[in-house]
Design an enzyme around this catalytic site. Structure first.
Site, PDB file in Angstrom:
ATOM      1  N   ARG A  38      -0.437  37.527  46.897  1.00 24.99           N
ATOM      2  CA  ARG A  38      -1.057  37.092  45.642  1.00 24.99           C
ATOM      3  C   ARG A  38      -2.228  37.984  45.195  1.00 24.99           C
ATOM      4  NH1 ARG A  38      -1.371  31.051  47.970  1.00 24.99           N
ATOM      5  NH2 ARG A  38      -1.193  32.294  49.862  1.00 24.99           N
TER       6      ARG A  38
ATOM      7  N   GLY B  16      -7.646  34.572  58.638  1.00 22.55           N
ATOM      8  CA  GLY B  16      -8.476  35.760  58.419  1.00 22.55           C
ATOM      9  C   GLY B  16      -9.024  35.853  57.010  1.00 22.55           C
TER      10      GLY B  16
ATOM     11  N   LYS C 255     -32.480  67.117  47.631  1.00 25.90           N
ATOM     12  CA  LYS C 255     -31.457  67.071  48.680  1.00 25.90           C
ATOM     13  C   LYS C 255     -32.006  67.738  49.923  1.00 25.90           C
ATOM     14  CE  LYS C 255     -28.752  69.865  50.111  1.00 25.90           C
ATOM     15  NZ  LYS C 255     -27.896  71.032  50.327  1.00 25.90           N
TER      16      LYS C 255
HETATM   17  C1  UD1 Z   1      -2.771  27.888  54.617  1.00 26.63           C
HETATM   18  C2  UD1 Z   1      -2.351  26.492  55.108  1.00 26.63           C
HETATM   19  C3  UD1 Z   1      -2.839  25.448  54.101  1.00 26.63           C
HETATM   20  C4  UD1 Z   1      -4.325  25.570  53.891  1.00 26.63           C
HETATM   21  C5  UD1 Z   1      -4.722  27.008  53.486  1.00 26.63           C
HETATM   22  C6  UD1 Z   1      -6.215  27.140  53.477  1.00 26.63           C
HETATM   23  C7  UD1 Z   1      -0.221  26.773  56.301  1.00 26.63           C
HETATM   24  C8  UD1 Z   1       1.252  26.649  56.234  1.00 26.63           C
HETATM   25  N1  UD1 Z   1      -0.915  26.425  55.223  1.00 26.63           N
HETATM   26  O1  UD1 Z   1      -2.075  28.140  53.399  1.00 26.63           O
HETATM   27  O2  UD1 Z   1      -2.527  24.136  54.587  1.00 26.63           O
HETATM   28  O3  UD1 Z   1      -4.769  24.636  52.921  1.00 26.63           O
HETATM   29  O4  UD1 Z   1      -4.192  27.948  54.429  1.00 26.63           O
HETATM   30  O5  UD1 Z   1      -6.610  28.400  53.014  1.00 26.63           O
HETATM   31  O6  UD1 Z   1      -0.750  27.168  57.339  1.00 26.63           O
HETATM   32  N2  UD1 Z   1      -0.709  34.477  58.547  1.00 26.63           N
HETATM   33  C9  UD1 Z   1      -0.252  35.121  59.675  1.00 26.63           C
HETATM   34  N3  UD1 Z   1       1.089  35.156  59.923  1.00 26.63           N
HETATM   35  C10 UD1 Z   1       1.992  34.561  59.107  1.00 26.63           C
HETATM   36  C11 UD1 Z   1       1.518  33.885  57.960  1.00 26.63           C
HETATM   37  C12 UD1 Z   1       0.155  33.853  57.715  1.00 26.63           C
HETATM   38  O7  UD1 Z   1      -1.023  35.667  60.448  1.00 26.63           O
HETATM   39  O8  UD1 Z   1       3.190  34.628  59.414  1.00 26.63           O
HETATM   40  C13 UD1 Z   1      -2.161  34.469  58.287  1.00 26.63           C
HETATM   41  C14 UD1 Z   1      -2.496  35.118  56.971  1.00 26.63           C
HETATM   42  O9  UD1 Z   1      -2.750  36.493  57.140  1.00 26.63           O
HETATM   43  C15 UD1 Z   1      -3.760  34.362  56.545  1.00 26.63           C
HETATM   44  C16 UD1 Z   1      -3.600  33.006  57.215  1.00 26.63           C
HETATM   45  O10 UD1 Z   1      -2.583  33.136  58.184  1.00 26.63           O
HETATM   46  O11 UD1 Z   1      -4.929  34.983  57.026  1.00 26.63           O
HETATM   47  C17 UD1 Z   1      -3.215  31.936  56.205  1.00 26.63           C
HETATM   48  O12 UD1 Z   1      -2.038  32.332  55.543  1.00 26.63           O
HETATM   49  P1  UD1 Z   1      -1.870  32.134  53.981  1.00 26.63           P
HETATM   50  O13 UD1 Z   1      -0.573  32.682  53.585  1.00 26.63           O
HETATM   51  O14 UD1 Z   1      -3.082  32.588  53.288  1.00 26.63           O
HETATM   52  O15 UD1 Z   1      -1.775  30.531  53.947  1.00 26.63           O
HETATM   53  P2  UD1 Z   1      -2.034  29.598  52.698  1.00 26.63           P
HETATM   54  O16 UD1 Z   1      -0.869  29.604  51.830  1.00 26.63           O
HETATM   55  O17 UD1 Z   1      -3.347  29.912  52.102  1.00 26.63           O
HETATM   56 CA    CA Z   2      -4.938  31.461  52.381  1.00 23.60          CA
END
Ligand code: UD1
Ligand code: CA
Length: 481
Positions: free
Chosen positions: A18, A104, A354
């Site tokens: 996004r 992260g 400088k």
């Molecule tokens: C996630 C939560 C949601 C919460 C939100 C808060 C889940 C399914 N949903 O959604 O409930 O409200 O965070 O910000 O957990 N990541 C990995 N490996 C993966 C997928 C993600 O390491 O396979 C890491 C991403 O890099 C990121 C974090 O997990 O740092 C969260 O992933 P993101 O895709 O941002 O989750 P949200 O859709 O925000």
């Molecule tokens: Ca997130």
């Protein structure tokens, strides 16, 4: 105090679609640091036995930020969701009993909040404790479905909400505390039942709750602390909050900041009491400012070290330079790098420096370039003085002694030395060393011709008169009708 049974897992493998960026989300910066670095810094004081960062997208670049802090990285490839990321981290987490899991991309979380989360988890003897927040606009976040006042039944992701659940305004921050011997079996039961076919860590919550395990929610004191950075708009807001925290810290320590929203200050910057920072100033990098300094509007300081009572007039750019007490600079001065201005030095408008050192009380008031120069104390550098430090191949030094007077519009062709107390006549191009107390003068000798100007004017007038009469002789023809 180090917690022997505690591990930390930071989920940082995702791309961050996004953000519409070629750079991994967790490497984007807010508050002048990569998001993942901010999270690591918030966790550091918890003293966990082990910190594991799950990397995937741009794993090497993320590891390069993470590993210098002492954290371990594990590779998640491909990325099958936050629950899958946890499973990948399992071996690295080792024998810890309790884990704090953080995404992260939520860099604003404070250490105190994490401490309170761990304390609530331990006190409640819980299998999982979720850091939640109550927000006015919960869209995009997983919602916390409580089964009683104290216990949680499930986290439901945005895409799977029922109509009643849509109104729940308590959201999952994605920051949790788990008791690991409860988490692993629950996570093994999670199925990728969603349109992305991902294993959601959030689904482990409903499984734990259904088993009768205790799942608690700890509401963050300030909902802004759990802001995630999914979009550039989120990033800008998170950065703004970091900057605001930093300005507030400085103001609370005795620094005046005018129109604070316009002032950008990096996290490592320090400033002493009664220093005044005017609007639209940037204080960057490892800048350290003494007491009672004034940094006037539009100035940008990076890695600058200022003593007490220094004044930086409007619109100066100062990089990697040291200014001792009572120095005044600007307006419109540029200190490029590696300059050292000793006490009471004055640099005026349109002066560029400088790799230049200036002794106490030396002045360069107007329109100069001084590069690779070592200038003594109480010297006066006239307007328009240039050190010609570059011959097209190499840079050369200029050395100017104490109490030297350099007349305006002088060019000092380096390498060259001007001894203590020497005088350089205005408009000189100095190519040879000038000894102490001597006069150096190097310019065409002036010739003055008395009466020359009025004679010239008479001649010109006579020529103009001839021109007129010759054009008159032609004109009547045209006028005749
Ligand atoms: C996630 C939560 C949601 C919460 C939100 C808060 C889940 C399914 N949903 O959604 O409930 O409200 O965070 O910000 O957990 N990541 C990995 N490996 C993966 C997928 C993600 O390491 O396979 C890491 C991403 O890099 C990121 C974090 O997990 O740092 C969260 O992933 P993101 O895709 O941002 O989750 P949200 O859709 O925000
Ligand atoms: Ca997130």
């Amino acid at each position: 105090m180090p917690a022997k049974d505690l591990a930390i897992v930071i989920l940082a493998a995702g791309k961050g679609t996004r953000l519409k960026s070629s750079l991994a989300k967790v490497l984007h910066r807010a508050g002048a640091r990569a998001l993942v670095e901010q999270v690591l810094r918030a966790c550091a004081p918890l003293g966990a036995k082990k910190t594991v960062v799950v990397v995937g997208y741009q794993a090497e670049q993320v590891a390069a930020v993470v590993e210098p802090t002492g954290a371990t990285t594990v590779l998640q490839h491909p990325q099958h969701g936050t629950g899958h990321a946890m499973l990948v981290a399992r071996r690295a987490v080792g024998g810890a009993k309790v884990v704090v899991v953080l995404p992260g991309d939520a860099p604003l979380v404070r250490t105190e909040t994490l401490r309170a989360l761990i304390a609530a988890h331990r006190a409640g003897n819980a299998a999982a404790t979720i850091l939640t927040a109550v927000v006015s606009d919960p869209s995009g976040y997983g919602r916390v479905v409580r089964k009683s006042e104290t216990n949680v039944g499930a986290i439901v992701e945005e895409s799977q909400l029922s109509d009643e659940q849509r109104d729940i305004n308590e959201i999952n921050s994605s920051i949790y505390c788990f008791t690991l011997d409860k988490l692993w079996p629950a996570l093994a039961q999670v199925k990728p039942n969603n349109k992305h076919r991902e294993v959601y860590l959030t689904d482990a919550i409903a499984i734990l709750a259904a088993k009768g395990e205790t799942v608690l929610a700890q509401v963050a004191p300030d909902p802004r602390e759990v802001l995630g950075c999914n979009t550039r708009v989120d990033l800008a807001e998170v950065d703004r909050i970091f900057r605001e925290r930093k300005r507030n810290d400085l103001m609370n320590s005795g620094v005046t900041i005018q129109l604070p929203d316009t002032v950008l200050i990096d996290p490592d910057v320090t400033a002493g009491e009664d220093t005044v920072v005017e609007p639209a100033v940037h204080l960057l990098g490892k800048t350290r400012i003494g007491a009672r300094c004034t940094i006037r509007t539009g100035s940008v300081l990076s890695d600058a070290i200022l003593g007490d009572d220094v004044t930086v007039e409007p619109h100066c750019v100062i990089a990697n330079s040291r200014l001792d007490e009572r120095v005044t600079v600007g307006p419109f001065a540029r200190l490029r790098s590696e300059n050292h201005l000793k006490a009471g030095v004055h640099i005026g408008n349109f002066v560029e420096l400088k790799k230049t050192t200036m002794g106490e009380g030396t002045k360069a008031g107007h329109l100069s370039y001084l590069g690779d120069a070592k200038i003594g104390a109480k010297a006066n550098i006239g307007a328009g003085t240039i050190t010609c430090n570059y011959d097209g191949f190499h840079k050369h030094p200029t050395t100017i002694g104490n109490r030297v007077f350099i007349g305006s519009d002088s060019a000092l062709v380096a390498p060259v030395r001007v001894g203590d107390g020497a005088y350089i006549a205005a408009g000189s191009t100095i190519t040879d060393n000038v000894p102490a107390e001597a006069l150096g003068i190097a310019r065409g000798r002036q010739v003055t011709k008395p009466g020359w100007a009025s004679k010239k004017r008479r001649e010109l007038a006579a020529v103009a008169g001839l021109d007129k009469s010759s054009s008159k002789s032609r004109k009547p023809k045209k006028r005749r009708r």
